[in-house]
Design an enzyme around this catalytic site. Structure first.
Site, PDB file in Angstrom:
ATOM      1  N   GLU A  19      -7.945  -5.086   5.302  1.00 44.46           N
ATOM      2  CA  GLU A  19      -7.774  -4.767   3.877  1.00 44.46           C
ATOM      3  C   GLU A  19      -6.623  -5.535   3.255  1.00 44.46           C
ATOM      4  O   GLU A  19      -6.695  -5.935   2.099  1.00 44.46           O
ATOM      5  CB  GLU A  19      -7.610  -3.248   3.705  1.00 44.46           C
ATOM      6  CG  GLU A  19      -8.930  -2.528   3.956  1.00 44.46           C
ATOM      7  CD  GLU A  19      -8.805  -1.036   4.125  1.00 44.46           C
ATOM      8  OE1 GLU A  19      -9.008  -0.314   3.143  1.00 44.46           O
ATOM      9  OE2 GLU A  19      -8.506  -0.579   5.239  1.00 44.46           O
TER      10      GLU A  19
ATOM     11  N   HIS B 270     -12.690   3.170   0.270  1.00 43.75           N
ATOM     12  CA  HIS B 270     -12.678   2.092   1.272  1.00 43.75           C
ATOM     13  C   HIS B 270     -13.410   0.855   0.751  1.00 43.75           C
ATOM     14  O   HIS B 270     -13.908   0.034   1.526  1.00 43.75           O
ATOM     15  CB  HIS B 270     -13.389   2.493   2.592  1.00 43.75           C
ATOM     16  CG  HIS B 270     -12.742   3.604   3.354  1.00 43.75           C
ATOM     17  ND1 HIS B 270     -13.477   4.619   3.937  1.00 43.75           N
ATOM     18  CD2 HIS B 270     -11.449   3.856   3.644  1.00 43.75           C
ATOM     19  CE1 HIS B 270     -12.658   5.445   4.568  1.00 43.75           C
ATOM     20  NE2 HIS B 270     -11.417   5.003   4.395  1.00 43.75           N
TER      21      HIS B 270
ATOM     22  N   ARG C 124      -2.529  -2.063  -3.484  1.00 46.04           N
ATOM     23  CA  ARG C 124      -3.721  -1.233  -3.319  1.00 46.04           C
ATOM     24  C   ARG C 124      -3.633  -0.082  -4.317  1.00 46.04           C
ATOM     25  O   ARG C 124      -2.596   0.583  -4.417  1.00 46.04           O
ATOM     26  CB  ARG C 124      -3.765  -0.675  -1.902  1.00 46.04           C
ATOM     27  CG  ARG C 124      -4.893   0.296  -1.723  1.00 46.04           C
ATOM     28  CD  ARG C 124      -4.815   0.970  -0.377  1.00 46.04           C
ATOM     29  NE  ARG C 124      -5.923   1.888  -0.232  1.00 46.04           N
ATOM     30  CZ  ARG C 124      -5.832   3.051   0.398  1.00 46.04           C
ATOM     31  NH1 ARG C 124      -4.710   3.435   0.934  1.00 46.04           N
ATOM     32  NH2 ARG C 124      -6.883   3.828   0.494  1.00 46.04           N
TER      33      ARG C 124
ATOM     34  N   ASN D  51       0.872  -1.172   0.000  1.00 43.26           N
ATOM     35  CA  ASN D  51       0.000   0.000   0.000  1.00 43.26           C
ATOM     36  C   ASN D  51       0.913   1.227   0.000  1.00 43.26           C
ATOM     37  O   ASN D  51       1.497   1.580   1.012  1.00 43.26           O
ATOM     38  CB  ASN D  51      -0.880  -0.037   1.259  1.00 43.26           C
ATOM     39  CG  ASN D  51      -1.805   1.150   1.348  1.00 43.26           C
ATOM     40  OD1 ASN D  51      -1.752   2.065   0.526  1.00 43.26           O
ATOM     41  ND2 ASN D  51      -2.661   1.152   2.359  1.00 43.26           N
TER      42      ASN D  51
END
Ligand code: AMP
Length: 395
Positions: free
Chosen positions: A383, A179, A90, A7
């Site tokens: 996540e 999100h 991500r 990420n």
């Protein structure tokens, strides 16, 4: 398969190495201050954190340091880099182009680049991380998992703004939502946890973290969400205003002699519960100030909870009912007094809270009473695990 989940932010990079069959986290950490001075935090499962200060002028050096740490003979999580089978990245904004995760080919990277002006702070950083990884790990499959993808099922009536239609056609100005990885993960887990029929279910997910958003999920598909073209819309957040009268921007610009950049800075960084309370954006500090009787902290908590309750009411209307509500992310998982405040507005739905169960922190639990007409749960989000699962599914 071992999956490296990355990420990438503009000056930081979070990572986890996950063994996909057991879903065990083998190692995790972050690189901070990339392009400034550089700091690597690395933690192998079961061992203490190692902190290394070292120059990382670009994301490439940062990723190289992560890879070196991951197969370091002393505390590495793998013996050789070839034990990393895939990388899941991500990606913040996939525009209207991406409604699910994708294998990151050169062509896909160009399409992500075309979404850059929709997320100018995030997408370029995500792309730099992906390109650096591709260079350092040639031949290893890479997957992009988008924050916006889960929300692509929203109907037009939910994603169009009441603006001239040509702005949607020319510039793709519409609600995208963010999100999404969390809303997808938590809504699926909620359905499974409560043994609901996914094809006949109405659930609401309240992702309440420093950034906060809420979504309505009908029969497993997102039908509405509170964040918009950008993550500024919707709930009152740590430092973001959420919904305001758009005319306030002109009013304050004149009073405070600010240009549009100055106004956006106020709305993104100086507003929310921090701006309201003058105490903090962190609910641990806010709860303390609330209990000490600090009037602005009390007001900030009341505004925050009231906004969430209003959104829940509007999503019950959007779905003509609700079977279950999940609270997730830092505040949703840990802050019982805020959950209690929100649920206090929802008696009309036949919701009753179990005060004892609501003391829970950070674990899956039903927090409504057995006779509550709508089930309310805490469902921790994950996540990184969601990105790992998506990556494995595609490679
Ligand atoms: P997130 O963005 O999901 O990491 O959430 C961050 C926010 O969650 C923090 O700003 C805190 O307000 C809140 N938070 C995290 N952990 C706790 C905790 N143990 N107790 C109360 N609030 C917490």
């Amino acid at each position: 398969m071992n999956v490296l989940v990355i990420n990438c932010g503009s000056s930081s990079l979070k990572y986890q190495l996950i063994e996909s069959a057991s879903e065990a986290v083998l190692a995790k950490g972050l690189c901070e201050r990339i392009g400034i001075d550089g700091r690597l935090v690395y933690q192998k499962a079961g061992l203490d954190k190692e902190i290394t200060e070292a120059a990382m002028p670009t994301h490439k050096e940062a990723i190289q340091m992560v890879l070196d740490a991951l197969h370091n003979p002393e505390s590495g999580a793998v013996a050789k880099l070839s034990e990393i089978g895939a990388v899941g990245h991500r990606v913040v904004h996939g525009g209207e182009k991406f409604s699910s995760s994708v294998v990151l080919t050169e062509e896909v990277l160009k399409e992500i680049e075309a979404c850059n002006d929709l997320a100018p702070l995030h997408n370029p950083a995500n792309l730099i991380g992906i390109r650096a990884c591709k260079e350092l790990m040639p031949g290893v499959p890479m997957v992009g998992v988008f924050d916006t993808a889960f929300h692509q099922t929203m109907p037009k009536k939910a994603y169009l703004y009441g603006l001239p239609y040509e702005y949607y056609e020319k510039y793709k100005v519409r609600r995208y939502g963010f999100h999404g990885t969390s809303h997808s993960f938590v809504s699926k887990r909620l359905i499974q946890f409560l043994n609901l029929d996914a094809a006949d279910s109405k659930v609401i997910v309240a992702h309440l973290g420093n950034g906060a958003s809420i979504s309505a999920v009908l029969n497993g598909e997102c039908v509405d969400t509170s964040m918009g073209l950008t993550p500024l819309e919707g709930l009152v957040m740590g430092t973001r205003s959420g919904d305001i009268d758009p005319a306030i921007m002109e009013f304050i610009a004149k009073k405070e002699n600010l240009d549009i950049t100055g106004i956006m800075n106020v709305l993104n960084k100086k507003s929310g519960v921090e701006g309201l309370s003058g105490v903090s954006s962190d609910f641990r500090d806010l709860e303390k100030a609330y209990n000490e009787g600090n009037e602005r902290a009390i007001a900030a908590c009341e505004v925050f909870a009231y906004r969430v309750a209003k959104y829940i009411g509007s999503y019950v209307a959007a779905m003509n009912g609700v079977d279950a509500i999940a609270f997730t992310a830092g505040i949703g998982e840990n802050t019982s007094f805020i959950r209690e405040k929100i649920l206090a507005y929802l008696g009309y739905l036949g919701i009753t809270m179990d005060a004892e169960a609501n003391k829970v922190r950070g674990e899956e639990k039903v927090i409504s009473t057995p006779d509550s007409k709508v089930k309310v749960c805490v469902i921790p989000t994950n996540e990184e695990l969601a990105i790992c699962r998506e990556t494995v599914a595609l490679v």
